[in-house]
Design a protein around this motif. Structure first.
Motif, PDB file in Angstrom:
ATOM      1  N   ARG A 172       0.937  -1.256   0.158  1.00 22.81           N
ATOM      2  CA  ARG A 172       0.051  -0.018   0.130  1.00 22.81           C
ATOM      3  C   ARG A 172       0.797   1.064   0.048  1.00 22.81           C
ATOM      4  O   ARG A 172       0.590   2.210  -0.616  1.00 22.81           O
ATOM      5  CB  ARG A 172      -0.828   0.101   1.229  1.00 22.81           C
ATOM      6  CG  ARG A 172      -2.019   1.142   1.223  1.00 22.81           C
ATOM      7  CD  ARG A 172      -2.923   0.941   2.232  1.00 22.81           C
ATOM      8  NE  ARG A 172      -2.494   0.946   3.682  1.00 22.81           N
ATOM      9  CZ  ARG A 172      -2.483  -0.207   4.332  1.00 22.81           C
ATOM     10  NH1 ARG A 172      -3.055  -1.321   3.926  1.00 22.81           N
ATOM     11  NH2 ARG A 172      -2.083   0.146   5.708  1.00 22.81           N
ATOM     12  N   PRO A 216      -6.968  -2.630  -3.569  1.00 28.03           N
ATOM     13  CA  PRO A 216      -7.451  -1.700  -2.549  1.00 28.03           C
ATOM     14  C   PRO A 216      -8.975  -1.990  -1.942  1.00 28.03           C
ATOM     15  O   PRO A 216      -9.727  -2.351  -2.885  1.00 28.03           O
ATOM     16  CB  PRO A 216      -7.166  -0.258  -2.977  1.00 28.03           C
ATOM     17  CG  PRO A 216      -7.528  -0.253  -4.586  1.00 28.03           C
ATOM     18  CD  PRO A 216      -7.076  -1.672  -5.190  1.00 28.03           C
ATOM     19  N   ARG A 237      -7.675   3.099  -0.405  1.00 29.55           N
ATOM     20  CA  ARG A 237      -6.603   2.579   0.139  1.00 29.55           C
ATOM     21  C   ARG A 237      -6.902   0.916   0.154  1.00 29.55           C
ATOM     22  O   ARG A 237      -5.797   0.315   0.548  1.00 29.55           O
ATOM     23  CB  ARG A 237      -6.237   3.166   1.492  1.00 29.55           C
ATOM     24  CG  ARG A 237      -5.701   4.555   1.389  1.00 29.55           C
ATOM     25  CD  ARG A 237      -5.360   5.132   2.594  1.00 29.55           C
ATOM     26  NE  ARG A 237      -4.257   4.297   3.393  1.00 29.55           N
ATOM     27  CZ  ARG A 237      -3.147   4.671   2.992  1.00 29.55           C
ATOM     28  NH1 ARG A 237      -2.934   5.664   2.253  1.00 29.55           N
ATOM     29  NH2 ARG A 237      -2.121   4.038   3.688  1.00 29.55           N
TER      30      ARG A 237
END
Length: 482
Positions: free
Chosen positions: A25, A209, A482
């Motif tokens: 990430r 994500p 995210r």
């Protein structure tokens, strides 16, 4: 206590999205990893669409049935896919786009294995319906995952890469399909999806994500889903019937009437239903979305029409199927070239609307040439290449304008609308060109080819007008996840 607590985690694991590992990430290229993962689905979807038609002869021989019956292997898939795209996107907006995308891959992969083991044609058709349900979960979320993963300024590039993956699947389909059918048999046409699907599932689990912005659904609109399914199925069956499916004239009229009635009832229900609507009609009143969807449908009509027209023209002049297939690769090759390499070559000041107009001008001029140039390989290859380059310039910019105007909370629904427009454009491209060739006498095949080319010109002009009338720039960008 420990076993019970451990067991209770399974439902949670199956209904919640897991975050990417921190090491992934936090990478500056994390969005590229997500886009690359989505490209697995984009590639498989178009590979499957262009590969299955090569199994018709083998299926008819093995199951001792007619071509009309075998055609349901493709038709059942297309009808199910188009009907479920918007509902799948709506569910993803509520429950998580990564979650439903991965479930779609799992269903698609398992159904592909079942198709390869099908003991009869009816069983194969049923498995294809299940496969299409998985494909709908994938395709409804692919565009949304790309647009919510990529930075706003790189969205068009990311969508171009995804479109190039689709073009690559489309280009490789005839070659891979022909090789598999002639060597290993038709069952491996479906079996080839299994290893790709397994790799994509693992990659998606770690690289995609989570969904941060959602639109909760208190109660799913099943009546709306039924009306939408009836409308799209009636319309697609009517188009298929007009282009050669053995249905009487009164049956064709009935199909279109049912489609129109169900479509009207669906729109009315979405506007007045007390339950959360399956499709927020306010999205269709946004200028970028409305004109963009028209352009997307028209562009895919132009993309798939030549896939029917060119083999008929070349084989009628004595060329082999292999030659026709090689000539056709110029179209997706041009598409992929422009979709991935267009940004560095075009001026940075050129807006998405400008790119749509430029691309539409290119493929309009190219398909117009199909109506006047001699149907020879030396002419068709450059014409198809320019057509593909125009579409490769047009499509990413068109999709950027659409998705840029849709709020992040509804990006799954927006992705479903984009892919529904693509599916309808695909069906119309195949059906209308087939109809023009079907209505022309075999002794005047050139007339049918010319009418087919004029149909493609008309669709190109519609795409050009929709691009010209569209907004100057994307109106709103989705929030990154995210």
């Amino acid at each position: 206590m420990t076993p019970r607590r451990s067991g209770s985690r399974w439902p949670v694991a199956l209904t919640r999205e897991r975050a990417r590992p921190e090491g992934i990430r936090s990478r500056p290229d994390a969005w590229w990893l997500a886009v690359g993962t989505v490209c697995f689905g984009a590639f498989m979807g178009q590979l499957d669409a262009s590969i299955v038609t090569l199994t018709y002869g083998s299926l008819g021989t093995e199951f001792h049935t007619s071509l009309a019956a075998v055609e349901w292997v493709s038709l059942a898939y297309l009808l199910t896919l188009v009907a479920l795209l918007v509902p799948a996107g709506r569910l993803a907006d509520a429950h998580g786009r990564k979650l439903l995308y991965l479930y779609g891959f799992a269903v698609f992969t398992l159904a592909s294995a079942a198709c390869g083991l099908a003991p009869s044609l009816p069983a194969l058709v049923v498995f294809r319906v299940v496969q299409a349900a998985g494909a709908a979960l994938m395709q409804a979320n692919s565009v949304a995952l790309v647009t919510t993963s990529a930075p706003r300024e790189r969205m068009r590039t990311a969508l171009g890469v995804q479109a190039a993956a689709q073009a690559l699947g489309l280009a490789l389909g005839p070659t891979v399909g022909g090789a598999l059918v002639s060597t290993l048999g038709w069952r491996w046409v479906f079996g080839v999806n299994v290893p790709i699907g397994l790799v994509a599932l693992v990659a998606g689990h770690y690289l995609l994500p989570r969904t941060r912005t959602r639109t909760p659904v208190a109660a799913f609109d099943w009546a709306g889903l039924g009306l939408l399914a009836v409308a799209t199925t009636g319309a697609l069956l009517g188009v298929s019937a007009v282009s050669g499916l053995p249905v009487p004239a009164w049956g064709v009229g009935l199909l279109f009437a049912v489609a129109a009635g169900a479509g009207w009832a669906f729109v009315a229900r979405q506007g007045r239903s007390p339950a959360p609507p399956l499709l927020d009609l306010a999205l269709l009143r946004v200028r970028a979305v409305a004109f963009g969807l028209v352009g997307a449908l028209s562009g895919y009509l132009v993309l798939f029409g030549p896939l029917v027209l060119v083999p008929v023209v070349l084989t009628a002049r004595g060329s082999s199927e292999l030659t026709a297939g090689l000539v056709l690769t110029a179209l997706p090759a041009g598409f992929a070239l422009a979709a991935t390499g267009g940004d560095p070559l075009l001026p940075h000041s050129l807006t998405d609307r400008g790119r749509c107009v430029l691309g539409a001008v290119l493929f309009t001029a190219a398909v117009a040439a199909l109506a006047v140039v001699p149907p020879a390989v030396s002419w068709l290859v450059p014409v198809l290449m320019v057509t593909g380059m125009g579409l490769g310039t047009f499509t990413p910019a068109n999709n950027t304008l659409i998705m840029g105007a849709i709020p992040a909370r509804a990006s799954g629904t927006g992705g479903g609308l984009v892919n529904m427009a693509r599916g309808l454009g695909t069906a119309l491209g195949v059906a209308l060109v087939t109809l023009a060739l079907h209505l022309s006498d075999s002794r005047v095949q050139a007339a049918g080819s010319r009418w087919s080319a004029l149909i493609l010109v008309g669709a190109s002009v519609v795409a050009l007008v929709s691009a010209w009338l569209g907004p100057r720039r994307a109106e709103q960008g989705p929030v990154r996840t995210r």
